[in-house]
Design a protein around this motif. Sequence first.
Motif, PDB file in Angstrom:
ATOM      1  N   LYS A 113     -20.193  61.025 -37.785  1.00 54.51           N
ATOM      2  CA  LYS A 113     -19.691  59.877 -38.173  1.00 54.51           C
ATOM      3  C   LYS A 113     -18.316  59.981 -38.887  1.00 54.51           C
ATOM      4  CE  LYS A 113     -20.501  55.826 -41.389  1.00 54.51           C
ATOM      5  NZ  LYS A 113     -20.881  54.621 -40.456  1.00 54.51           N
ATOM      6  N   THR A 117     -17.568  57.584 -33.678  1.00 57.70           N
ATOM      7  CA  THR A 117     -18.307  56.543 -33.782  1.00 57.70           C
ATOM      8  C   THR A 117     -19.571  56.727 -33.374  1.00 57.70           C
ATOM      9  OG1 THR A 117     -16.483  54.882 -33.710  1.00 57.70           O
ATOM     10  CG2 THR A 117     -18.742  54.035 -33.005  1.00 57.70           C
ATOM     11  N   CYS A 119     -23.778  55.667 -32.715  1.00 57.02           N
ATOM     12  CA  CYS A 119     -24.392  54.245 -32.223  1.00 57.02           C
ATOM     13  C   CYS A 119     -25.811  54.669 -31.875  1.00 57.02           C
ATOM     14  CB  CYS A 119     -23.694  53.440 -31.397  1.00 57.02           C
ATOM     15  SG  CYS A 119     -24.384  51.995 -31.027  1.00 57.02           S
ATOM     16  N   TRP A 140     -25.725  54.505 -39.240  1.00 55.39           N
ATOM     17  CA  TRP A 140     -24.858  54.197 -37.975  1.00 55.39           C
ATOM     18  C   TRP A 140     -23.550  53.161 -37.977  1.00 55.39           C
ATOM     19  CZ3 TRP A 140     -27.030  56.957 -34.928  1.00 55.39           C
ATOM     20  CH2 TRP A 140     -28.318  57.182 -34.623  1.00 55.39           C
ATOM     21  N   ASP A 141     -22.728  53.457 -37.219  1.00 56.26           N
ATOM     22  CA  ASP A 141     -21.783  52.445 -37.481  1.00 56.26           C
ATOM     23  C   ASP A 141     -21.991  51.247 -36.486  1.00 56.26           C
ATOM     24  OD1 ASP A 141     -19.520  53.993 -38.368  1.00 56.26           O
ATOM     25  OD2 ASP A 141     -19.828  55.171 -36.680  1.00 56.26           O
ATOM     26  N   CYS A 142     -22.951  51.349 -35.716  1.00 62.15           N
ATOM     27  CA  CYS A 142     -23.589  50.326 -34.852  1.00 62.15           C
ATOM     28  C   CYS A 142     -24.902  50.514 -34.385  1.00 62.15           C
ATOM     29  CB  CYS A 142     -22.451  50.037 -33.688  1.00 62.15           C
ATOM     30  SG  CYS A 142     -22.924  48.529 -32.510  1.00 62.15           S
TER      31      CYS A 142
END
Length: 232
Positions: A113, A117, A119, A140-142
Amino acid sequence: MNSVPRILVFDIFGTVVDWHGSIVREVSARWPQADADAFALAWRAGYQPAMEAVRSGGRGFVKLDVLHREILDGLLPRFGLGQLGDAERAELNRVWHRLAAWPDSVAGLTRLKARCTICSLSNGNLGLLTDMAKHAGLPWDCVLSAEVFRAYKPDPRVYRGAAEVFDAERGEVLMVAAHHDDLAAARACGLQTAYVERPMEFGAAHPKDVSPQPGNTWHARNLLHLAEQLGC
């Protein structure tokens, strides 16, 4: 060798979290008379056939929680648990929301991370994946799910959709998984791929062949090893 990607998308069940060990521990603790190992394997074995009914157009899209519950209801009598009421069944079905991460996962994801990014890209539904991230501390970022694209992997819409979400070229996206079929489908859509060894995915009694296969950009022992390879 392809360039280092800017977006990493991850398969979850077996790659980031230990579904087999988590289910075995919970079933063993609550119903010690049941064969927890066989139960976990049978529950997971229903996963692909249930999704295939959606992929083939035999039924409309339903989220994975629904499919897991349908499989569970069919399994319980086989394991002497047919007497469980609806509330107990619903609580057991949510075991998929509280799976434990592999020992390297949180540290590996945290390192990845810092540079990329990161996910999820799982057939698990959004609520399931969000609960799991909270429970296991997955940074998670997304959170992306097949539910977003109304299709189950390996449908190309899932892999292509992930790149589109981030307005990325497909070659800028790296699919990370412990399953060669998932990675082959991602490569066919133009994504880079990284295979992660999870020899104990099905439990210590059922070791998995994790030999390298051609086509993957990276092959890693675990997520910390992948982070080292990517210079994180």
